[in-house]
Enzyme design. Structure first.
Site, PDB file in Angstrom:
ATOM      1  N   SER A  42       0.804  -1.222   0.000  1.00  0.00           N
ATOM      2  CA  SER A  42       0.000   0.000   0.000  1.00  0.00           C
ATOM      3  C   SER A  42       0.839   1.274   0.000  1.00  0.00           C
ATOM      4  O   SER A  42       0.340   2.334  -0.353  1.00  0.00           O
ATOM      5  CB  SER A  42      -0.925   0.023   1.224  1.00  0.00           C
ATOM      6  N   ASP A 349      -3.958   7.753   8.145  1.00  0.00           N
ATOM      7  CA  ASP A 349      -5.065   6.913   8.622  1.00  0.00           C
ATOM      8  C   ASP A 349      -4.642   5.951   9.723  1.00  0.00           C
ATOM      9  O   ASP A 349      -5.339   4.988  10.009  1.00  0.00           O
ATOM     10  CB  ASP A 349      -5.685   6.131   7.448  1.00  0.00           C
ATOM     11  N   HIS A 352      -0.825   4.496   7.281  1.00  0.00           N
ATOM     12  CA  HIS A 352      -0.154   5.141   6.151  1.00  0.00           C
ATOM     13  C   HIS A 352       0.082   6.616   6.434  1.00  0.00           C
ATOM     14  O   HIS A 352      -0.591   7.203   7.282  1.00  0.00           O
ATOM     15  CB  HIS A 352      -1.007   4.964   4.894  1.00  0.00           C
TER      16      HIS A 352
END
Ligand SMILES: *[C@@H]1O[C@H](CO)[C@@H](O)[C@H](O)[C@H]1NC(C)=O
Ligand SMILES: *[C@@H]1O[C@H](CO)[C@@H](O)[C@H](O)[C@H]1NC(C)=O
Length: 385
Positions: A42, A349, A352
């Site tokens: 990610s 978040d 991240h």
């Protein structure tokens, strides 16, 4: 104590060198690159998981606002409010944002991959998904391991070049971003309550996957490979929440980060660097560059004011509340508590980073202060903003 070499003096010196057409010649040169090939999770996913999850009818939460609110002004599947390190690298090299292999909203085809292709999928691991299935974690791990990503690349390669020497040249002129990858191999077991010792035992297995991917890419013709290490996970709101402790000794008094988790990241990174040293001996012609994500990010926690992170350095900008604004049952989404100014936060978040943080990390990579060996800039089209 963060040990990237960055100092404002050094940065001024570098800017001066860039302003004047002087070439630094002491370290391996990062040539002009025609394309970017990326593998990872990610931290580098520019839309793959969103595409996959949409086609399965269960779009990831990164497919909704406030994801993307700062830069693209729409959710692109990036796990941030805006651009990631890979996006800043693309801008820096004068290349388009790296197209997600699985497709994006525009439904790209292979013809568009000549300037870059991104295999990174959020949630991906270095080890094959089957490894985790055997350990009772199969449901959460996507079948998009580093080996799977490399396999997809090898399938795609003949459509990007003709002969084998052609392909070698193509790959030689590409900038390969390998990672960060491996963080999820540890995230899954950490959050499933595995013991530290068990997770430590995964490190050599994870590194074996990374080493074998690098070797294969070099055999295919890759010449410049950037390999980021892991972030200081003990500073992330998700880890701080999950492993909250009443024992003050577990926390670094100057940063508030959890020492034992940061020590784990450092262990992975030290072992990774040993492996990279060995690979450099085996492949002296290749330019294998370690990116010190750990220390690049640790500086945020040591002196948040220097980076404009005055919103509460250990709190997520977007989350479900609590001490660190992170709740695993109420992740960042349109109903979450979203900060007014994401650039005042390092964490987007809870897992991240914000675009602002990724930009700083990119800078400390592009100026060579957080890379080993020092990244050299000799391509005349490169320019700092
Ligand atoms: C992952 O996908 C590959 C095909 O791409 C398949 O051969 C393999 O069995 C899958 N692994 C798991 C654990 O589902
Ligand atoms: C986390 O979110 C869930 C679901 O909204 C809620 O029930 C729970 O109380 C929250 N936990 C904390 C510690 O706030």
């Amino acid at each position: 104590m963060a040990s990237c070499m960055a100092s404002s003096l050094f940065q001024k010196h570098l800017l001066l060198l860039i302003a004047l057409p002087i070439v630094i010649s002491s370290s391996p040169a990062l040539r002009c690159h025609d394309s970017i090939i990326s593998f990872g999770d990610s931290l580098a996913d520019t839309g793959n998981l969103l595409h996959i999850s949409r086609s399965e009818g269960r779009p990831t939460h990164a497919g909704f606002l406030p994801y993307g609110e700062t830069y693209f002004r729409r959710p692109t599947g990036r796990f941030s409010d805006g651009r990631l390190v890979i996006d800043f690298v693309a801008e820096w090299l004068g290349l388009p944002y790296v197209a997600p292999y699985y497709g994006d909203d525009g439904g790209r085809s292979a013809a568009d991959f000549g300037k870059g292709v991104n295999f990174a999928v959020a949630g991906a691991t270095a080890l094959d998904a089957g490894f985790f299935e055997g350990r009772g974690m199969g449901n959460s791990v996507p079948n998009e391991s580093l080996g799977v990503q490399l396999g997809l690349f090898k399938e795609l390669l003949p459509s990007l070049c003709d002969t084998s020497s052609d392909c070698k040249e193509f790959l030689g002129k590409s900038l390969v971003l390998l990672g960060e990858i491996g963080g999820n191999d540890y995230n899954y077991p950490f959050f499933m309550g595995s013991h530290l010792e068990e997770i430590q035992d995964l490190v050599p297995l994870v590194l074996e996957e990374i080493v074998s991917a690098i070797s294969e890419l070099i055999d295919l013709g890759a010449e410049t490979i950037l390999v980021p290490g892991n972030f200081p996970i003990g500073c992330l709101p998700a880890y701080l929440t999950e492993f909250q402790s009443s024992d003050k000794e577990e926390y670094d008094p100057s940063t508030g980060c959890l020492n034992w988790l940061n020590e784990f990241s450092q262990y992975h990174n030290e072992q990774l660097q040993r492996k990279l040293n060995h690979l450099r001996e085996l492949h002296p012609q290749a330019n294998i560059i370690y990116i010190d994500y750990y220390n690049a990010a640790l500086r945020f926690y040591e002196s948040p004011d220097k980076f404009g992170f005055d919103g509460g350095i250990l709190r997520a900008c977007c989350g479900g509340g609590g001490t660190y604004n992170y709740n695993s049952s109420a992740l960042c989404n349109s109903n979450a508590r979203v900060c007014d100014d994401p650039s005042a936060y390092a964490s987007w978040d809870g897992i991240h980073f914000t675009e602002a943080a990724y930009r700083w990390i990119f800078k400390s990579m592009a100026d060579g202060s957080c890379t080993v060996p020092k990244l050299d800039i000799s391509c005349p089209s490169l320019a700092f903003e």
